[in-house]
Structure formats: structure tokens, C-alpha cells
Design an enzyme around this catalytic site. Sequence first.
Site, PDB file in Angstrom:
ATOM      1  N   CYS A 138      -5.010  -8.788  -0.940  1.00  0.00           N
ATOM      2  CA  CYS A 138      -4.250  -8.031   0.060  1.00  0.00           C
ATOM      3  C   CYS A 138      -5.058  -7.863   1.352  1.00  0.00           C
ATOM      4  O   CYS A 138      -6.235  -7.472   1.310  1.00  0.00           O
ATOM      5  CB  CYS A 138      -3.885  -6.656  -0.500  1.00  0.00           C
ATOM      6  SG  CYS A 138      -2.929  -5.663   0.676  1.00  0.00           S
ATOM      7  N   CYS A 151      -3.670  -6.851  -5.469  1.00  0.00           N
ATOM      8  CA  CYS A 151      -4.586  -6.130  -4.571  1.00  0.00           C
ATOM      9  C   CYS A 151      -5.782  -6.997  -4.141  1.00  0.00           C
ATOM     10  O   CYS A 151      -6.302  -6.835  -3.040  1.00  0.00           O
ATOM     11  CB  CYS A 151      -5.078  -4.859  -5.245  1.00  0.00           C
ATOM     12  SG  CYS A 151      -3.748  -3.702  -5.658  1.00  0.00           S
ATOM     13  N   CYS A 199      -6.965   0.573   1.660  1.00  0.00           N
ATOM     14  CA  CYS A 199      -5.939   1.096   0.738  1.00  0.00           C
ATOM     15  C   CYS A 199      -6.518   2.124  -0.237  1.00  0.00           C
ATOM     16  O   CYS A 199      -7.378   1.809  -1.068  1.00  0.00           O
ATOM     17  CB  CYS A 199      -5.296  -0.049  -0.045  1.00  0.00           C
ATOM     18  SG  CYS A 199      -3.974   0.518  -1.126  1.00  0.00           S
ATOM     19  N   CYS A 244       2.106  -6.625  -2.271  1.00  0.00           N
ATOM     20  CA  CYS A 244       2.200  -5.223  -2.703  1.00  0.00           C
ATOM     21  C   CYS A 244       3.508  -5.039  -3.464  1.00  0.00           C
ATOM     22  O   CYS A 244       4.361  -4.244  -3.112  1.00  0.00           O
ATOM     23  CB  CYS A 244       2.127  -4.300  -1.488  1.00  0.00           C
ATOM     24  SG  CYS A 244       1.749  -2.580  -1.885  1.00  0.00           S
ATOM     25  N   GLU A 267      19.945  -9.525   7.640  1.00  0.00           N
ATOM     26  CA  GLU A 267      19.560  -8.167   7.247  1.00  0.00           C
ATOM     27  C   GLU A 267      20.656  -7.485   6.433  1.00  0.00           C
ATOM     28  O   GLU A 267      20.371  -6.753   5.494  1.00  0.00           O
ATOM     29  CB  GLU A 267      19.185  -7.332   8.472  1.00  0.00           C
ATOM     30  CG  GLU A 267      17.864  -7.735   9.115  1.00  0.00           C
ATOM     31  CD  GLU A 267      16.658  -7.600   8.170  1.00  0.00           C
ATOM     32  OE1 GLU A 267      16.761  -6.902   7.146  1.00  0.00           O
ATOM     33  OE2 GLU A 267      15.620  -8.214   8.473  1.00  0.00           O
TER      34      GLU A 267
END
Length: 357
Positions: A210, A207, A216, A200, A47
Site C-alpha cells: 500500500c 497492506c 496508516c 485496501c 458512476e
Amino acid sequence: MRDDDAAGQARSDTLLEWYDRHARDLPWRVPPGAARSPDPYRIWLSEVMLQQTTVAAVRAYFERFTQLWPTVADLAQADDGRVMAEWAGLGYYARARNLLKCARVVAAEHQGRFPDRQEDLLKLPGIGPYTAAAIAAIAFDRPAVVMDGNVERVMARLHDIHTPLPAAKPELKAEAAALTPAARPGDYAQAVMDLGATICTPRSPACGICPWRAPCLARARGTAAVLPRKAPKKAKPVRLGIAYVGRTPGGDWLLERRPDSGLLGGMLGWPGSPWAETTPAETPPVAARWCDVGAEARHTFTHFHLRLALRVAVIDPAQVPADGPLLLVPKHRFRPSDLPTVMRKAFDLAHGAMESP
DNA sequence: AATACGGGGCA
DNA sequence: TGCCCAGTATT
């Protein structure tokens, strides 16, 4: 409220089903459904490396670091210069300095185990709101609200929010919090970030495939590609400098250790002038016959463009003071890959000029 | 709230 | 070549 809860539950379930089938294979990731649990050290390390940095750039560094230092205790005992050298090229070098600080705090004050609560993780060097939430969620499966650039973008589109960043942050965070499930929060956090990274995406989002195409709002209204909106950014000024690439008759290189704070803090670099808007004065680190290299190293930092003029010389090792930032790095121990990118560019140009007189 | 802080990918 | 991307610490 019950309707919202039910809708949110359905959305997080949809995303988790997608994640079970499409989770990316990453060196630091435990795949969904695996029996083992994640190693908090590896989650933390990944991270921190992933802050402002792409997966593609991080992979090799992560493999190298975990091979050299398999546990946080190993890293805590590492030599500072060695860690900075291994971080070279990854950028944002304060991360490497804080990485070591954090490893040493965890080793000395937490018995080598990372805290499992976001609030305690937040106290550690180099761990901010995002990383604390990510470690709490991914390593300890706690329902922390993980907000990174991916999640901001996904939330802005899902809810068709047109307020420009950073003003939109509180609203986006509220939407993300409303969606964070009590079940499998770790997998959910990774799923939203995977969605932002692979479907995204900032430009030309996919899209059509997705998992959230049905709910959405931006998809329905055709606004996905322009979201999230951002406040206008300011132009980068140009700064000029001179760097001096010196070598002894024996082939050792004259470098300096940069101060811990500021640009390229703690890293090795070529000595030189300050970087300013106007043409710099010659400031050779030691007296020698410095020759102008025809080319300049060009490099763009976060907030300015740099043009670095180059000088090369054969220097007398006796001229190098034993104290101070200058140091001679023996020929066989010098690795250009230990340098930050701008300094490696300078080396490449200077070295080429020295080879062909 | 604004600024300092790298480097890589893509048009 | 130039534009876009994106967490933490500091002030």
C-alpha cells in the site's frame, strides 16, 4: 494546522504518484496525464452504474449503453422500455428510471451539457452526494470530497477509527475533506477509490504494497482487517409467491409491465400473486389449465429471501385484456436477458418444465 | 433516522 | 449455501 496541511499534502502526493503508475484501465476513464479531458456523459453514466455495483458487472453494460446511445441527447430520446431492458440484470432499477429522467432534464434544460458544480449536479434525478462529488471531481476536476464505501474504509483504517458505521460517517468525511488536494482533485478522487478497490480491500487488505502503509494507523496497530466496524444487521425474512409463465399456441409469452414504483419497478415480469410471509392463494392472470412446475425459483433481494412457486400453461391470446399491465411478447422478440434476474430464473425453470413434459 | 431497493463475489 | 458489499430516494 500548518503541520496537518503539510502532512496531508505529502499523503495526497504519495497517492497521486502511485496512481500515475497503477491507475486501472477502465472504459470510462481518461488515464492520468492524457491530453483529452473526460466526457461528463460517460463519467455520469459509469458512476450511476457503479452505485452499489462492481466494476466487473458494469463493464459490459457501459459498453452496450455507450454504443446504443453515444451522447446524453441520444439517451434522452430513447424508448423507456428499451432502456429498462438493457439495464436488466444490473439491479436497483430505480437507477435506470432516474437515468432517463436525468438525461431528459440535461437535454431539455441544460442544452445537453452536465452542470459542472456539485451543488447543481445534486439537483438532478438519481444523483446524490457521492455521484455529484464524483462527477464534479472526475469530469470537471473540481476539489469535491468524494465519499463512497471505498473512501470510508480507507479513512477508517488510515486513522484507525473504530466508531461503527453509519455513526462514523461525519468523522470519516472530515478526514477525507482534510486530505482532498487543490491540485489534481479528479485524479486524487479516482486514486483513493482505486486504492480501496484493489489494495485496501474489505477482506485481507494488501497492506504490504500500500502506498499509504507508512502513515496508516490501522496497519501499525494490526486492526485494518476489522475496520470499518459496522452496526449489526437484521436477518432477512422469507417471502413466498407464485408466478405464472404462460405461452400462446403461437409461442408468444404472457408478461406484465410492473408499476414504476416499488420492487423491480418499470421492469417486465411474470404475472403472479403478491409476495408475503404466508402461502399465497392461486391468482392466475388468465383462465387456463395451469400446471405446477416441480421446482421453485429462489432469489435473495436486499431485505428478504423469495421462494417463487411456478405455474405453466398454454393460454388463449383472446383472454388477455388489451388494457392493463398484461402484454403478449412475440416469440421472436422475447429475450430472457430483458428480464430482471429473479424473473429470468423463473423463466429458466418454467421453460425447462415445458420442454420436457 | 430508518427503510426500500438487486445482484454478484467469495469463504 | 450464506455472508458481505454499498448510493439514492422515500418516509
